[in-house]
Every structure is written in structure tokens, then in C-alpha cells.
Motif scaffolding. Structure first.
Motif, PDB file in Angstrom:
ATOM      1  N   SER A  21       0.805  -1.227   0.000  1.00 44.42           N
ATOM      2  CA  SER A  21       0.000   0.000   0.000  1.00 44.42           C
ATOM      3  C   SER A  21       0.833   1.270   0.000  1.00 44.42           C
ATOM      4  CB  SER A  21      -0.960   0.001   1.196  1.00 44.42           C
ATOM      5  OG  SER A  21      -0.246  -0.035   2.418  1.00 44.42           O
ATOM      6  N   ILE A  24       8.104   0.869   0.180  1.00 44.23           N
ATOM      7  CA  ILE A  24       8.858   0.008  -0.742  1.00 44.23           C
ATOM      8  C   ILE A  24       7.924  -0.881  -1.563  1.00 44.23           C
ATOM      9  CG2 ILE A  24      10.522  -1.912  -0.806  1.00 44.23           C
ATOM     10  CD1 ILE A  24      11.805  -0.614   1.729  1.00 44.23           C
ATOM     11  N   ARG A  44      -3.305  -4.054   4.486  1.00 45.34           N
ATOM     12  CA  ARG A  44      -4.524  -3.902   5.295  1.00 45.34           C
ATOM     13  C   ARG A  44      -5.366  -2.712   4.858  1.00 45.34           C
ATOM     14  NH1 ARG A  44      -0.949  -3.854  10.557  1.00 45.34           N
ATOM     15  NH2 ARG A  44       0.178  -2.658   8.980  1.00 45.34           N
ATOM     16  N   ARG A  45      -4.734  -1.628   4.427  1.00 48.88           N
ATOM     17  CA  ARG A  45      -5.505  -0.400   4.142  1.00 48.88           C
ATOM     18  C   ARG A  45      -6.027  -0.400   2.709  1.00 48.88           C
ATOM     19  NH1 ARG A  45      -1.119   3.679   6.207  1.00 48.88           N
ATOM     20  NH2 ARG A  45       0.153   1.913   5.530  1.00 48.88           N
ATOM     21  N   ALA A  72      -0.781 -11.250   9.196  1.00 45.57           N
ATOM     22  CA  ALA A  72      -0.545 -11.974  10.465  1.00 45.57           C
ATOM     23  C   ALA A  72      -1.612 -13.038  10.700  1.00 45.57           C
ATOM     24  CB  ALA A  72      -0.540 -10.989  11.632  1.00 45.57           C
ATOM     25  N   VAL A 118       4.037 -12.087  10.829  1.00 49.14           N
ATOM     26  CA  VAL A 118       4.107 -11.271   9.600  1.00 49.14           C
ATOM     27  C   VAL A 118       5.440 -11.468   8.881  1.00 49.14           C
ATOM     28  CG1 VAL A 118       4.010  -8.926   8.638  1.00 49.14           C
ATOM     29  CG2 VAL A 118       2.582  -9.522  10.615  1.00 49.14           C
ATOM     30  N   SER A 147      16.986  -6.844   5.782  1.00 54.54           N
ATOM     31  CA  SER A 147      17.459  -5.545   6.281  1.00 54.54           C
ATOM     32  C   SER A 147      18.871  -5.683   6.824  1.00 54.54           C
ATOM     33  CB  SER A 147      16.531  -5.082   7.410  1.00 54.54           C
ATOM     34  OG  SER A 147      17.111  -4.006   8.117  1.00 54.54           O
ATOM     35  N   TYR A 160      12.661  -8.263  15.390  1.00 55.50           N
ATOM     36  CA  TYR A 160      12.570  -7.841  13.987  1.00 55.50           C
ATOM     37  C   TYR A 160      13.875  -8.177  13.247  1.00 55.50           C
ATOM     38  CZ  TYR A 160      12.925  -4.546  10.064  1.00 55.50           C
ATOM     39  OH  TYR A 160      13.133  -3.978   8.827  1.00 55.50           O
ATOM     40  N   ALA A 190      18.312  -4.402   2.730  1.00 55.20           N
ATOM     41  CA  ALA A 190      18.197  -2.938   2.592  1.00 55.20           C
ATOM     42  C   ALA A 190      18.794  -2.212   3.786  1.00 55.20           C
ATOM     43  CB  ALA A 190      16.724  -2.562   2.445  1.00 55.20           C
ATOM     44  N   GLY A 191      19.439  -1.072   3.505  1.00 52.57           N
ATOM     45  CA  GLY A 191      19.754  -0.103   4.545  1.00 52.57           C
ATOM     46  C   GLY A 191      18.540   0.793   4.713  1.00 52.57           C
ATOM     47  N   VAL A 193      15.613   3.313   4.093  1.00 55.42           N
ATOM     48  CA  VAL A 193      14.843   3.690   2.904  1.00 55.42           C
ATOM     49  C   VAL A 193      13.774   4.686   3.348  1.00 55.42           C
ATOM     50  CG1 VAL A 193      13.517   2.848   0.932  1.00 55.42           C
ATOM     51  CG2 VAL A 193      15.168   1.330   2.056  1.00 55.42           C
ATOM     52  N   TYR A 198       9.703   4.195   7.906  1.00 52.82           N
ATOM     53  CA  TYR A 198      11.015   4.648   8.381  1.00 52.82           C
ATOM     54  C   TYR A 198      10.901   6.050   8.978  1.00 52.82           C
ATOM     55  CZ  TYR A 198      15.919   6.007   8.358  1.00 52.82           C
ATOM     56  OH  TYR A 198      17.163   6.443   8.735  1.00 52.82           O
ATOM     57  N   LYS A 267       5.150   0.692  13.270  1.00 52.17           N
ATOM     58  CA  LYS A 267       5.205   0.429  11.834  1.00 52.17           C
ATOM     59  C   LYS A 267       6.416  -0.418  11.497  1.00 52.17           C
ATOM     60  CE  LYS A 267       3.551   2.711   8.876  1.00 52.17           C
ATOM     61  NZ  LYS A 267       2.597   2.229   7.915  1.00 52.17           N
ATOM     62  N   GLY A 268       6.546  -0.753  10.220  1.00 50.90           N
ATOM     63  CA  GLY A 268       7.696  -1.521   9.737  1.00 50.90           C
ATOM     64  C   GLY A 268       8.907  -0.631   9.626  1.00 50.90           C
ATOM     65  N   GLY A 269       9.868  -1.024   8.842  1.00 45.91           N
ATOM     66  CA  GLY A 269      11.046  -0.215   8.601  1.00 45.91           C
ATOM     67  C   GLY A 269      12.265  -0.739   9.325  1.00 45.91           C
TER      68      GLY A 269
END
Ligand code: NAP
Length: 270
Positions: A21, A24, A44-45, A72, A118, A147, A160, A190-191, A193, A198, A267-269
Motif C-alpha cells: 500500500s 517500498i 490492510r488499508r 498476520a 508477519v 534488512s 525484527y 536494505a539499509g 529507505v 522509516y 510500523k515496519g522499517g
């Protein structure tokens, strides 16, 4: 970059992006749509998915299906069996992640289990469902978002980081198993982003922070060249220093310094 025809011939006409959504995942959607691939977008959104779907359909003339739900949730994941049978995706990007911030002992156990659900169970279940038709047709690709946080233990996002290490190691094993079956497996290490996730957790850009579109292009360009890509020169240097040069305990201490200011955002990141 391969031409559109080459790309869809190599990887099929449908792709599936889990966690599409924004950030990335949305950048992968743009990059794959630009290569002429029809897409299943998952997050989800629903409103964000619908808006992105409309933009991609208008911009590139591709077909897009939106599937709103929580990765999840085991029963939601099970529903992908039919979707995969139906569209036969030649490309699966597992991008969604959950990253509660705080010392392990202060994070509720349910949140830690959601990291497993997840970030670990989701990719295992989805990739296990998607691979047999790819192998049967002798073509396909799987991209797992990992990551640099998973290059060593990382305090305050310990679960994580461990889940991101899992994805990298999974990709390496699958890469070998599938290397002669026409299926490219790639972990994107990934570093930082610049994504909403993030930005929500971090006060300022880390050195070498990339835009999501740049990361998506560099990752797609690395398909078929080995099991791991580290997009960005600064990130490759960090990867080498932290993973090869320094003792692991020193690397963990350095990570503790860089995660001490992360703000809990749910959140993620990272
Ligand atoms: N950003 C960084 O600096 C960074 C660095 C290294 C690695 N990564 C990795 O890159 C990936 C994406 O990061 P990001 O910063 O773009 O994250 P993000 O901004 O939080 O976006 C993650 C995407 O996944 C979806 N998602 C999250 N949890 C979900 C769930 N339970 N069910 C369904 N969809 C879900 C989100 O949409 P909804 O909220 O609508 O569900 C969103 O579309 C992650 O795997 C992360 O580990 C990011």
C-alpha cells in the motif's frame, strides 16, 4: 533493464506484492507495472490499495487486483491458495513487516509473536504456495525484503532483526535449491529507505538512505545474479564492515548506538 516483453516472458504476466500500500511495496508495484506486469496488491488499508491500483491501471494499462487483509492472520494467508491457482504469479515480493521498538522484555509477547507471524510465517507460507507452479513452468522470481538490521543482533528491534536474518538465510538456501529450475530467489538486504514506516520511527535520515523507487529498481536489476542484493554503495560498505571486518559483539554495540533513538511507531522499517 530488460524490455517489457523480456521481463514478462521471463517472469510471467502476473506478480503478487505482499505489503503494497505504500513505501517500498508501492515502489515495487510501480516498477513492475512499468514492465507491463499485472499485479495483485496486498495490505490492510484498502483505500490506499485502491488508489494505487487506479494509478497503475491508468498509467500502465495493467490489470490490478486488491486484496485487503492482515498477513498476520493464518486464515487470510490460506486464501492465497486460490488466488495463486487463479493468476499463477511468476513474481512474488514479500515486503510487509512488523517492527515493534523497545527492549525485548518490554515488548508485549503478543507483539513479538506478530513479528514472527508477519515477518517469518507469512513469507514461508506464501512462498511455499507460490513455488510449485513456478517450478512447473520453469520460470519465476521471489523477492524477500530483508534488512541490514539482520546482519547482526540489533538491540531494541531484536526480534525484527532476527526475522530479517531469517529471510536472508531462507533466500540463500532456496537460491541454491532452485538455481536450475528457472526460479530466481533474491533477498534484498536494505539499509535505510525513505518510507512512511522509516520516517515514523527515525528522526533523521541515516547515511546512504535511499528512495524506495531506487531500491526497487536496483533490486529488480539484481534478479538472477545471486541470492542477496545490498542496494546502495554506502550500504554495501556498511554491510562489509559490520558483517566481515568487525567482531560481531562490536557490530552489535554499534547497532545499539544507532537504534537508541528509534521512536516506537508500531510500523515496519529499520
Ligand atoms: N524503510 C526502511 O528503512 C527499511 C530498511 C530495511 C528494510 N526494510 C524492509 O522493507 C520492507 C518495507 O518497509 P517499509 O519501510 O516500506 O514499511 P512500511 O512503510 O511499514 O510499509 C509496509 C507495507 O506492508 C504493509 N503491511 C504491514 N504489515 C502488514 C500486515 N500485517 N498485513 C498486510 N500488510 C501489511 C503496509 O500496509 P498496511 O499498513 O496498509 O497494511 C505497507 O504497505 C520491510 O520488510 C522492512 O523490513 C525497510
Amino acid at each position: 533493464m530488460k524490455s517489457h516483453g523480456d521481463f514478462t516472458q521471463r517472469y510471467g504476466s502476473w506478480g503478487l506484492i505482499a505489503g503494497a500500500s505504500e513505501g517500498i511495496g508501492a515502489a515495487f508495484a510501480q516498477a513492475l507495472a512499468a514492465r507491463g506486469m499485472n499485479l495483485v496488491l496486498v495490505a490492510r488499508r484498502e483505500a490506499l490499495l485502491n488508489r494505487l491500483s487506479e494509478d497503475l491501471h491508468q498509467g500502465y494499462g495493467i490489470n490490478v487486483r486488491c486484496v485487503a487483509g492482515d498477513l498476520a492472520d493464518a486464515s487470510f494467508l490460506e486464501g492465497f491458495r486460490r488466488i495463486i491457482e487463479d493468476i499463477n504469479p511468476g513474481m512474488v515480493v514479500y515486503n510487509a513487516a512488523y517492527s515493534p521498538i523497545g527492549d525485548f522484555i518490554n515488548v508485549p509477547a503478543a507483539d513479538l509473536m506478530k513479528v514472527v507471524d508477519v515477518n517469518v510465517r507469512g513469507p514461508v507460507v506464501l512462498v511455499r504456495m507460490a513455488l510449485p507452479p513456478m517450478i512447473k513452468h520453469g520460470r519465476g522470481a521471489v523477492i524477500l525484503m530483508s534488512s541490514l538490521a539482520g546482519n547482526q543482533g540489533t538491540p531494541r528491534i531484536a526480534a525484527y532483526a532476527a526475522s530479517k536474518s531469517f529471510n536472508r538465510i531462507l533466500a540463500e538456501g532456496l537460491w541454491y535449491e532452485l538455481r536450475e529450475k528457472g526460479v530466481d530467489i533474491l533477498a534484498c538486504f536494505a539499509g535505510a529507505v525513505r518510507t512512511p514506516g522509516y520516517a515514523g520511527a527515525s528522526q533523521k535520515d541515516a547515511p546512504g538512505t535511499l528512495d524506495p523507487g531506487v531500491l526497487a529498481e536496483k533490486t529488480l536489476a539484481a534478479l538472477g545474479r545471486g541470492p542477496v542484493v545490498v542496494p546502495g554503495a554506502v550500504n554495501r560498505i556498511a554491510y562489509w564492515i559490520m558483517g566481515r571486518l568487525l567482531p560481531r559483539t562490536t557490530a552489535v554495540r554499534i547497532m545499539a548506538g544507532s537504534t537508541k533513538d528509534l521512536v516506537p511507531s508500531g510500523k515496519g522499517g529499520a
